[in-house]
Design a protein around this motif. Structure first.
Motif, PDB file in Angstrom:
ATOM      1  N   CYS A  16       0.936  -1.220   0.139  1.00 34.50           N
ATOM      2  CA  CYS A  16       0.057  -0.029  -0.030  1.00 34.50           C
ATOM      3  C   CYS A  16       0.927   1.232  -0.088  1.00 34.50           C
ATOM      4  O   CYS A  16       1.978   1.208   0.677  1.00 34.50           O
ATOM      5  N   CYS A  73       0.122   2.846   3.846  1.00 35.24           N
ATOM      6  CA  CYS A  73       0.637   2.232   4.967  1.00 35.24           C
ATOM      7  C   CYS A  73       1.751   1.286   4.983  1.00 35.24           C
ATOM      8  O   CYS A  73       2.529   0.645   5.943  1.00 35.24           O
ATOM      9  N   CYS A 118      -7.024   0.506   0.336  1.00 35.83           N
ATOM     10  CA  CYS A 118      -6.204  -0.577   1.248  1.00 35.83           C
ATOM     11  C   CYS A 118      -7.182  -1.064   1.913  1.00 35.83           C
ATOM     12  O   CYS A 118      -7.542  -0.505   2.999  1.00 35.83           O
ATOM     13  N   ILE A 169      -6.013  -2.716   4.590  1.00 37.96           N
ATOM     14  CA  ILE A 169      -5.351  -2.694   5.835  1.00 37.96           C
ATOM     15  C   ILE A 169      -5.615  -1.308   6.458  1.00 37.96           C
ATOM     16  O   ILE A 169      -6.240  -1.359   7.582  1.00 37.96           O
ATOM     17  N   CYS A 170      -5.331  -0.449   5.945  1.00 37.00           N
ATOM     18  CA  CYS A 170      -5.545   0.915   6.320  1.00 37.00           C
ATOM     19  C   CYS A 170      -6.559   1.789   5.811  1.00 37.00           C
ATOM     20  O   CYS A 170      -6.809   2.905   6.321  1.00 37.00           O
TER      21      CYS A 170
HETATM   22 ZN   LIG Z   1      -2.556   0.702   3.695  1.00 39.19          ZN
END
Ligand SMILES: [Zn+2]
Length: 137
Positions: free
Chosen positions: A7, A10, A64, A66-67
């Protein structure tokens, strides 16, 4: 070590063994889901769960998983950017189209640009490099 995709916000790893996982939202219908992209540059096969189908020609907002940062480029309209780290730990910016069905990939490191895909001409204008510095795959 195999290639990794990160990403841009992050730097979390976006790929598993066989695919890059991104969260996608259809900009028109607002429908969301996960998209599995082939990590082989130039292979435009994508997989989704049957409850979330990617509609050809429609634009998607990629985030993303994840973030939750937005991965669509703020600089280049219709392109999405992620980071690739190759076997030699060299980093590249990878751009691809946010329009489903469009086949183009830009791989950039410093002033080196590699272009792939039949729809790349549409976005070549963003990358103002002399013709001799371009490497077409
Ligand atoms: Zn991310």
């Amino acid at each position: 070590m195999a290639k990794e995709y990160l990403c841009k916000a992050c730097r979390g790893v976006l790929n598993g063994k066989t695919s890059i996982v991104l969260a996608a939202q259809n900009m028109k219908t607002a429908k969301r889901g996960l998209v599995y992209l082939n990590p082989e540059l130039g292979d435009y096969t994508t997989t989704t769960h049957p409850t979330f189908s990617i509609e050809e020609g429609e634009e998607y907002l990629y985030t993303c998983p994840i973030c939750h940062s937005r991965l669509n480029s703020g600089k280049y309209d219709h392109l999405v950017r992620i980071i690739m780290v190759d076997d030699n730990k060299k980093e590249f910016d990878i751009y691809f189209s946010d329009i489903a069905g469009e086949k183009c990939t830009f791989k950039i490191s410093g002033s080196k640009l590699e272009v792939q895909g039949p729809d790349a001409n549409r976005y070549n204008k963003y990358f103002d490099l002399p013709e001799e510095d371009r490497k077409y795959l």
